[in-house]
Design an enzyme around this catalytic site. Structure first.
Site, PDB file in Angstrom:
ATOM      1  N   SER A   1      -9.886   2.002   2.538  1.00  0.00           N
ATOM      2  CA  SER A   1      -8.949   2.718   1.693  1.00  0.00           C
ATOM      3  C   SER A   1      -7.935   1.816   0.978  1.00  0.00           C
ATOM      4  O   SER A   1      -7.327   2.250   0.008  1.00  0.00           O
ATOM      5  CB  SER A   1      -8.183   3.733   2.546  1.00  0.00           C
ATOM      6  OG  SER A   1      -7.371   3.074   3.492  1.00  0.00           O
TER       7      SER A   1
ATOM      8  N   SER B   1     -10.267  -0.248   6.743  1.00  0.00           N
ATOM      9  CA  SER B   1      -9.612  -0.074   5.443  1.00  0.00           C
ATOM     10  C   SER B   1      -8.959  -1.318   4.858  1.00  0.00           C
ATOM     11  O   SER B   1      -8.586  -1.321   3.691  1.00  0.00           O
ATOM     12  CB  SER B   1      -8.567   1.037   5.530  1.00  0.00           C
ATOM     13  OG  SER B   1      -9.205   2.288   5.435  1.00  0.00           O
TER      14      SER B   1
ATOM     15  N   LYS C   1       0.846  -1.198   0.000  1.00  0.00           N
ATOM     16  CA  LYS C   1       0.000   0.000   0.000  1.00  0.00           C
ATOM     17  C   LYS C   1       0.882   1.249   0.000  1.00  0.00           C
ATOM     18  O   LYS C   1       1.937   1.256   0.656  1.00  0.00           O
ATOM     19  CB  LYS C   1      -0.913  -0.026   1.229  1.00  0.00           C
ATOM     20  CG  LYS C   1      -2.017   1.032   1.211  1.00  0.00           C
ATOM     21  CD  LYS C   1      -2.936   0.903   2.432  1.00  0.00           C
ATOM     22  CE  LYS C   1      -4.044   1.939   2.427  1.00  0.00           C
ATOM     23  NZ  LYS C   1      -4.960   1.794   3.580  1.00  0.00           N
TER      24      LYS C   1
END
Lengths: 477, 447
Positions: B123, B147, B48
């Site tokens: 996210s 997330s 990420k």
């Protein structure tokens, strides 16, 4: 008549090896931004870890001032944007400081002693430095994250002299504890002053005005005196409400005045809240033990000098007020000289000369052992007190420290040999038979005359003590 | 190929696997990868864009970090490298992990591989979409309010949010420090256990890291263990029909596997939402203060003084959702509001924790929805409040610091995955994985 109320906030830079929340060195680095890492540069993802050494030094201060050392304290974020504050917040202890309720004894206005309360002291990280070069501003973060102990006094001082007295005491204390270099010029001992006035007898405090970042004791005194005058004038002119409000002012040392920093409406909101990157700071037994290793502090030392070494209060106070001076003195005593002689020579002769040169004891070219040796030469009769002063002057001027050689060179060696002095005495007495008779008839004042004549005959080299002794013997026989 | 299979490959095989994945990722139009950086040869893990990898641009999918190159590795990256894993590619995300759809990314939205007109969740949407589409073997995400779990659910993959303090946050660009945790997003439960084992453990660089030795979950996986699992009835009532159906299916499977189901209720989720958005934004407002244009990243042109530099840089560099949360955070911390919002939120946070403790006195695990419905259409969650409400089932887990796994249960009529979460006790994560494995074995979800 007005009463002046003063409280002080002092930022003491702790002399730890590394910064408060990272392992970067706190040593001075000439190259900007060289003592930095992801943490003190506030790079994405970097996290603070508390430096235990800083906590222990804060605790040590707490024990020295009889404060409550909180077993659990916390770190908070104080938010403000500034180029040299890389995180946009300062990590400080706003809600739960590590130290509360201590006290420091000072000499008060009336000459007695009084206690100044230390409301609290908390750990926080210092900011970096902004450097402005014309249109360009630069940021150096070498100092960012250096540990500070902010020491907040109660509103306990009643004059600028008391405030300075307190500051000096605090300054001396942190140096004795070896928790800070406390160098005011270099900013490792920074002072904010809170000043208000109130008519004598009034219980409520007047409006408190803060004066920030004053970097010498003299300026503290000046700033307070200016501010007090400004406030009293406003009061007497009936414009106190309009002219004096709770604000932060800056001291202009060139003009000797304080100036408003920002407008009345524009007060900062620091949005304090607990730093979620740090757990509560818990003090362990091991830390307590380390923190309690406290050296002999100035007040204790002063009392010991008076009781054990029989020094006068004034001398003991002067010597113990500065850690370096006390250390110098104690090294001198290792040479087995008389403590009172040591104190007198240190204060009157060495410090006197250093003062004239604008130097302090740490800059003295004559070290403690050498000064002590010089004193021992007086004590064993090799040279006179006056001769020793000449030697001291010579050493400072020439930076030569071989005392025997200097005595030789300056011809200061005293005549201490009994027979040689007796020969001189007999010579003088033979030349002044009439005076000898007068003396023997009761004109004892003449004794001084004989001493003078003997000294003169020896060209000043005779040991005056011996001359006295032997002369008395001869005249009474 | 599963992660545990990739772990057995030779260097040459890993090299060609890496090349194959990169090729596929570059050809894909999902926009799951926003960078194709790679390190040495090893088992490739997609990272990420908020986890620091040395010498990579790490941008949190924000304009404000354009040009920034990370000079150090996050602790999780160090750990992976030691074990022979190799960070490969940067996954898209909501800007600074603030969002539930990956639409707030500076690089544009990631699309859901099951239906490219829909969001992958957020996210960690890039991480989940890539694993679901076979563009990555496994990925790391971060979970501040759901997330990891929510995009895993929307994309039909497994995501695990560890107990707060189990995985070092050092090197994770902070959104909300007291809530953030890094975790794995994988194809199945076993892989999740394997990857989690690699990144878990105490780290002295993170003061909030728990000083407890990590015991391997993967080696101790045992789907035959029986647990008491609580179902939160009032949560299920508020969910969509798809989610209700998945709950029924999962309950049936768990019972068949020999687990005991009990029924409980929790506080209305509106308290979770309010509490979360106060605490998270307060922390975020300060955490994001460092992006000021002075030292790195984007800097606005033409500022005449430092205040103007801050204003312009931050106004131009941050997207709307990030600005909204910074404003909210500064508001709740302002003098005069601090007690009413921040302090009150901390009190409610304790209350929520007590509620969970009560359930965990009776149950080993909790089975709960992740989102009220399946993945929404791109652009459907325009209204921030509607988006905040869609986090209703995941926020409390972060507020309490609990571990939870998200795993796919079924697909709905539109062929969209529906996932659920199993929540466990803090620092007691083996039962979550064991029960998740037993559930996975029985529901037989097919991506």
């Amino acid at each position: 008549m007005f009463e002046v109320v003063i409280g002080l906030e002092v930022h003491v830079q702790l002399n730890t090896k590394s910064k408060l929340f990272c392992s970067c060195s706190t040593e001075f680095a000439a190259k900007p931004n060289s003592n930095t890492c992801p943490v003190c540069l506030a790079l994405p993802g970097a996290l603070p870890v508390v430096n235990e050494e800083a906590v222990i030094k804060a605790m040590r201060f707490g024990y020295a001032i009889d404060a409550k050392v909180n077993e659990v304290s916390r770190f908070d974020r104080k938010s403000y944007f500034y180029p040299d504050s890389p995180m946009s917040y300062q990590i400080t202890q706003f809600y739960k400081p590590i130290l509360e309720n201590g006290k420091i004894e000072i000499t008060s206005k009336d000459g007695g002693t009084k206690f100044v309360t230390i409301k609290e002291a908390h750990l926080e990280a210092d900011a970096g430095k902004s450097i402005h070069e014309g249109a360009i501003s630069k940021v150096d973060l070498n100092r960012a994250g250096t540990p500070l102990l902010e020491i907040v006094s109660g509103p306990d001082m009643r004059s600028s002299d008391e405030a300075v007295e307190y500051l000096k005491k605090l300054h001396s204390l942190v140096r004795y504890l070896d928790i800070s270099d406390a160098n005011m010029q270099e900013g490792s001992f920074r002072c904010d002053v809170n000043v208000s006035i109130r008519p004598k007898g009034q219980k409520e405090f007047g409006t408190r005005v803060e004066i920030k970042n004053i970097n010498s004791f003299r300026f503290v005194k000046q700033a307070i005196e200016y501010e007090v005058e400004r406030q009293i004038e406003a009061y007497e002119d009936g414009v106190y409400e309009e002219e004096v409000w709770q604000e932060t002012r800056l001291f202009d040392s060139n003009k000797g005045i304080t100036k408003s920093m920002r407008g009345k409406e524009d007060s900062a909101d620091y949005r304090y809240f607990p730093d979620p990157d740090l757990r509560p700071l818990i003090v362990t037994q091991a830390m307590i033990e380390k923190a309690k290793e406290i050296p002999e502090l100035p007040d204790e030392k002063c009392k010991r000098y008076m009781s054990e070494l029989k020094l006068k209060e004034y001398d003991a106070k002067v010597i113990t007020a500065q850690k370096e001076l006390a250390h110098f003195f104690e090294v001198m005593l290792e040479e087995k000289i008389d403590a009172k002689n040591a104190a007198a020579w240190l204060i009157n002769e060495l410090l006197g000369r250093l003062n004239k040169l604008g130097l302090d004891i740490s800059q003295s070219v004559v070290d403690a052992k050498t000064l002590a040796k010089l004193i021992s030469k007086i004590e064993d009769g090799t040279i006179s007190g006056k001769g020793a002063k000449d030697v001291l002057d010579y050493m400072i001027e020439h930076e030569e420290f071989d005392i025997d050689a200097i005595i030789e060179k300056l011809g200061l060696k005293q005549l201490s040999d009994d027979s040689a002095i007796l020969a001189l005495i007999d010579e003088v007495l033979a030349k002044n038979k009439d005076k000898v008779n007068e003396y023997k008839e009761g004109k004892e004042k003449l004794f001084g005359f004989f001493v003078g004549q003997v000294m003169k005959a020896s060209k000043g080299s005779a040991n005056p003590k011996k001359v006295n002794e032997l002369l008395k013997q001869r005249l009474s026989s | 190929m599963k992660l545990r299979e990739a772990c057995k490959l030779s260097k040459e095989e890993l090299k060609s696997l890496q090349e194959e994945l990169l090729q596929k990722a570059k050809e894909s139009d999902l926009n799951a990868y926003i960078g194709f950086e790679r390190s040495e040869i090893g088992v490739p893990i997609l990272i990420k864009d908020n986890i620091q990898v040395k010498n990579w641009p790490i941008t949190c999918a924000s304009k404000i970090l354009q040009g920034y190159i990370a000079p150090y590795n996050a602790t999780v990256i160090e750990k992976l490298k030691v074990k022979g894993f190799a960070p490969m590619g940067r996954a898209n995300m909501d800007e600074f992990a603030m969002g539930s759809t990956t639409e707030s990314s500076f690089y544009g939205p990631t699309k859901n591989p099951h239906d490219t007109t829909r969001v992958p969740g957020g996210s960690s949407g890039g991480s989940a979409a890539a694993v679901a589409a076979g563009l990555a073997i496994a990925a790391l995400g971060s979970d501040t309010g759901g997330s990891i779990r929510q995009p895993a659910s929307y994309c039909g993959v497994v995501g695990f949010k560890p107990t707060y303090g189990k995985v070092s946050r050092y090197g994770l660009s902070a959104y909300a420090s007291s809530l953030d945790q890094i975790g794995p997003i994988t194809q199945d439960v076993k892989d999740a256990a394997l990857l989690y084992d690699m990144i878990a453990g105490y780290d002295e660089k993170d003061s909030t890291s728990a000083n407890i030795a990590h015991t391997s979950i993967y080696k101790n996986l045992d789907s035959s263990q029986k647990y008491t699992i609580a179902v939160i009835d009032n949560y299920v009532e508020a969910a969509s029909e798809d989610v209700k159906e998945a709950m029924q299916k999962a309950i049936k499977a768990l019972k068949e596997a020999g687990h005991t189901i009990i029924h409980k209720n929790l506080l209305n989720t509106k308290y979770d939402i309010a509490t979360y958005y106060i605490i998270a934004t307060a922390e975020a407002a300060t955490n994001l203060g460092r992006y000021d244009g002075v030292r790195y990243g984007y800097r606005a042109e033409g500022a005449k003084n430092s205040m103007e530099l801050f204003f312009k840089t931050r106004s131009e560099g941050f997207g709307d959702e990030v600005k909204r949360r910074i404003l909210l955070g500064n508001f709740v911390l302002s003098s005069g509001y601090y007690d009413a919002y921040y302090i009150k939120a901390q009190k409610v946070r304790h209350l929520i924790k007590e509620e969970y403790n009560k359930i965990f006195a009776k149950a080993d695990l909790i089975l709960s929805p992740i989102a009220p419905s399946v993945a929404p259409k791109l652009g459907q969650l325009q209204d921030p409040l509607t988006m905040y409400k869609s986090d209703m089932y995941t926020l409390a887990i972060n507020l309490v610091g609990l571990p939870a796994i998200s795993l796919p249960i079924m697909k709905n009529k539109e062929n969209l995955p529906v996932g659920l979460q199993l929540i466990g006790k803090a620092f007691n994560e083996q039962p979550i994985f064991n029960a998740a494995l037993s559930l996975e074995e029985r529901v037989n979800y097919k991506g």
